[in-house]
Scaffold this active site. Sequence first.
Site, PDB file in Angstrom:
ATOM      1  N   GLU A   1      -3.816  -5.291  -9.240  1.00 57.66           N
ATOM      2  CA  GLU A   1      -4.829  -5.776  -8.303  1.00 57.66           C
ATOM      3  C   GLU A   1      -5.369  -4.688  -7.372  1.00 57.66           C
ATOM      4  O   GLU A   1      -6.250  -4.963  -6.553  1.00 57.66           O
ATOM      5  CB  GLU A   1      -4.239  -6.888  -7.406  1.00 57.66           C
ATOM      6  CG  GLU A   1      -3.461  -7.952  -8.125  1.00 57.66           C
ATOM      7  CD  GLU A   1      -1.967  -7.626  -8.236  1.00 57.66           C
ATOM      8  OE1 GLU A   1      -1.199  -8.536  -8.575  1.00 57.66           O
ATOM      9  OE2 GLU A   1      -1.590  -6.457  -7.981  1.00 57.66           O
TER      10      GLU A   1
ATOM     11  N   TRP B   1       9.345   4.014  -9.025  1.00 60.45           N
ATOM     12  CA  TRP B   1       8.416   3.803 -10.130  1.00 60.45           C
ATOM     13  C   TRP B   1       8.282   5.038 -11.019  1.00 60.45           C
ATOM     14  O   TRP B   1       7.245   5.691 -11.075  1.00 60.45           O
ATOM     15  CB  TRP B   1       7.063   3.368  -9.573  1.00 60.45           C
ATOM     16  CG  TRP B   1       7.142   2.038  -8.856  1.00 60.45           C
ATOM     17  CD1 TRP B   1       8.131   1.102  -8.956  1.00 60.45           C
ATOM     18  CD2 TRP B   1       6.210   1.511  -7.917  1.00 60.45           C
ATOM     19  NE1 TRP B   1       7.868   0.018  -8.158  1.00 60.45           N
ATOM     20  CE2 TRP B   1       6.689   0.247  -7.499  1.00 60.45           C
ATOM     21  CE3 TRP B   1       5.014   1.981  -7.380  1.00 60.45           C
ATOM     22  CZ2 TRP B   1       6.017  -0.547  -6.578  1.00 60.45           C
ATOM     23  CZ3 TRP B   1       4.341   1.186  -6.470  1.00 60.45           C
ATOM     24  CH2 TRP B   1       4.826  -0.060  -6.079  1.00 60.45           C
TER      25      TRP B   1
ATOM     26  N   HIS C   1      14.581 -14.832  -8.842  1.00 60.71           N
ATOM     27  CA  HIS C   1      14.331 -13.534  -8.219  1.00 60.71           C
ATOM     28  C   HIS C   1      15.175 -13.460  -6.950  1.00 60.71           C
ATOM     29  O   HIS C   1      15.238 -14.419  -6.193  1.00 60.71           O
ATOM     30  CB  HIS C   1      12.846 -13.399  -7.868  1.00 60.71           C
ATOM     31  CG  HIS C   1      12.387 -11.978  -7.691  1.00 60.71           C
ATOM     32  ND1 HIS C   1      13.057 -11.050  -6.921  1.00 60.71           N
ATOM     33  CD2 HIS C   1      11.304 -11.328  -8.195  1.00 60.71           C
ATOM     34  CE1 HIS C   1      12.420  -9.902  -6.963  1.00 60.71           C
ATOM     35  NE2 HIS C   1      11.357 -10.030  -7.724  1.00 60.71           N
TER      36      HIS C   1
ATOM     37  N   GLN D   1      15.334  -5.707 -12.301  1.00 59.88           N
ATOM     38  CA  GLN D   1      14.091  -4.990 -12.033  1.00 59.88           C
ATOM     39  C   GLN D   1      14.335  -3.555 -11.582  1.00 59.88           C
ATOM     40  O   GLN D   1      13.443  -2.708 -11.679  1.00 59.88           O
ATOM     41  CB  GLN D   1      13.270  -5.737 -10.989  1.00 59.88           C
ATOM     42  CG  GLN D   1      13.913  -5.831  -9.611  1.00 59.88           C
ATOM     43  CD  GLN D   1      12.940  -6.361  -8.561  1.00 59.88           C
ATOM     44  OE1 GLN D   1      11.805  -6.707  -8.860  1.00 59.88           O
ATOM     45  NE2 GLN D   1      13.399  -6.423  -7.329  1.00 59.88           N
TER      46      GLN D   1
ATOM     47  N   ASP E   1       4.172 -13.779  -5.463  1.00 57.35           N
ATOM     48  CA  ASP E   1       5.212 -13.578  -4.451  1.00 57.35           C
ATOM     49  C   ASP E   1       5.150 -14.659  -3.366  1.00 57.35           C
ATOM     50  O   ASP E   1       4.662 -14.419  -2.255  1.00 57.35           O
ATOM     51  CB  ASP E   1       5.060 -12.197  -3.814  1.00 57.35           C
ATOM     52  CG  ASP E   1       5.230 -11.068  -4.822  1.00 57.35           C
ATOM     53  OD1 ASP E   1       5.705 -11.344  -5.934  1.00 57.35           O
ATOM     54  OD2 ASP E   1       4.885  -9.924  -4.497  1.00 57.35           O
TER      55      ASP E   1
ATOM     56  N   ASP F   1       4.113  -5.759 -13.594  1.00 55.69           N
ATOM     57  CA  ASP F   1       3.678  -6.124 -12.245  1.00 55.69           C
ATOM     58  C   ASP F   1       2.334  -5.484 -11.880  1.00 55.69           C
ATOM     59  O   ASP F   1       1.844  -4.585 -12.567  1.00 55.69           O
ATOM     60  CB  ASP F   1       4.753  -5.682 -11.260  1.00 55.69           C
ATOM     61  CG  ASP F   1       4.748  -6.473  -9.961  1.00 55.69           C
ATOM     62  OD1 ASP F   1       3.913  -7.381  -9.811  1.00 55.69           O
ATOM     63  OD2 ASP F   1       5.597  -6.172  -9.097  1.00 55.69           O
TER      64      ASP F   1
END
Length: 689
Positions: free
Chosen positions: A413, A309, A542, A293, A477, A410
């Site tokens: 929200e 990011w 993960h 990731q 998560d 990902d």
Amino acid sequence: MESDHQSAVHASGHSGSGLRVESNTDSFSIYFNDRLIIRHTPDSPCLSSGQGEGKYRFLYGLFKISDHNVRSESNIPFQSRETVGGGISISFDTGATLSCEVEENRLHIRVNCSSENKAVNRVWLRIHGHVGERIFGGGEQYSYLDLKGRKLPVWVQEPGLGRGHDLVTLRAELKSGYGGSWFSTYFAQPTFIFSDGAYLHLESSAYMEADFTRDRIYGIHVWEPDFSLVLDVQSEPIDLIESLTEYIGRQPALPDWAYDGLWLGTQGGREVTHSRMNKMQAAGVNIAALWCQDWEGKRETSFGKQLFWDWIYSGELYPDLPGYIADLKHKNVRFLGYINPFLAIEGELYKTASKNGYCVKDPSGRDYLVTITDFPAAMIDLTNPECRRWIKEIIKTNMIGIGLSGWMADFGEYIPADAVFHDGSDAELYHNHYAVEWAKTNREAVEEAGKNDEIIFFMRAGYSGSQRYASAFWNGDQLVNWSRHQGLPTVIPASLSLGLVGAGYVHSDLGGYTTIYHVKRSKRLIMRWAELSAFSQTMRSHEGNRPHIGWPLDGDEETMKHLARMTGIFTSLKPYHQALSDEYQKRGTPPMRHLWLHYPDDAQVYTRKLQYQYLYGPDLLVAPIYKRNGRTRRAYLPSDDWVHLWTGRRFERGWARVSAKPGEPAVFYRASSEWSEFMKNLAERWKSD
């Protein structure tokens, strides 16, 4: 079915359509396929409308929502009913209407409450239910699979910490107000399945609440004046889910390589991740993909290891990443990455996005910077066609172009209720829908690159229609513990509930994700989580937010030996995995299934404890260990002859307790199944020492 028919002055319907409306001077009843859907009387009106002002407290993606200055018209009198085209329209004194029409064998009810009063922004609708029926759906539900007796808000959001009456929730709430509730979920969907053989889906992206606290009358409270309901009634659950998924959409099939082993989640750069992969492969662990990731760089925060990011590969961490990916693929190992709809404000891509107006704005017209743990980030505006083209080119060039076979897509929200969009969309209505557009954007990039049959992207956020686009969903998560509200146990009802609302390819982070406070990952948790993951469509691990705390997947020889065994079982099941995938593609039946789908007449399948076991296809029953000190497992076996996978013992209907030592979870297969010989051979191959 409902039997108490009123004395009707008018009864109308359409031959073969299943729709029937009965009415007199002040009352009416709407039936579909002989099921009573809505009944209106002067004493029990079906419709109310009014006004309200929503308040949204927003913190790290978790919303605390309340309604203020609420004014409602509690009783809207029925005025008239008339046949319009192929349907029936019902009018009320306020000018509100319910329009009923059958389209493609489903009943569509369109609610319009704004025609006479433009200030109306709240609607209360009452749906008729059945005493004793169970209710599933609402999107992804972690705590309670059966929603009967509960009131459920429908809003895409982070779940917070703890999500229950436990120490983690209490500490999070006292420290920051970030304690979650049982209903907070990444994937919300206003779809409800009734065990008596019906579903109800709302076509609206507004905030809403579904109230199932009464036995016969259910309340639907929608923060929008005009919306639609879609319903179907079927005698068999499998047929009901087929009808629903034909309407909602089904996920694209996973590529063949997805079933070839573990998608190993690791990070730290090329040297570290490659060394860990070699170590685990040497121990016998089957690895289908290396999921890094941090391919685009890392960021250290108070929460742990997070990512930078800016969607360009980090030459510092992963020198010559395209060449490395090609070498891995030559060895039948895929490379997976990560992306989300945020941009690091220190990065190069943000400079371009901000200059060109590609970011969601705040009410003052500035880029809306949202705090993620302890750093701000901007969000891309998917209502802007130029922004969509731009981010798709980044995906096609910077990710697919260098050889990635997939990624975690990902988030989705975090849209605040006061955000301002390029196309003028109302943020309160666009919030839930943003997750769908994020999925669609990723799918379009894959299709435009001509890689639809090869690339996977997996998401946690979702809403109605996300199923059409996302390759897979993961459960989010979880805490790295055994908590009933946010730990290992939650991923079973979460996967089952998602399956019932149209998502077939669902998995969880093997070992969980969130290390916080006193919670840290144990060796036992990893081993039990691997057993569950082996009997699903995907095994993916993960490292979590704090990989240096808690037990790692390569912690010792016993852990790796266990993972080698479970990945071996997973890959041995590949023909069965693919058969279940084919079934989902044809009929929408999820691979992980609630027992209700095959045994609706068995009252035991609704027992709450059974939300922690599942059918994997019609022929395997899986009851994972989900408690810390479990050594045996009590499972319910419905009406069939069942064979315990590891011992060959036969069982009939009823409760059975079997040994569940590490590496041999409680799994049974149907003796009459066409797969029985396959399962027998699998057990023989993987017989433990």
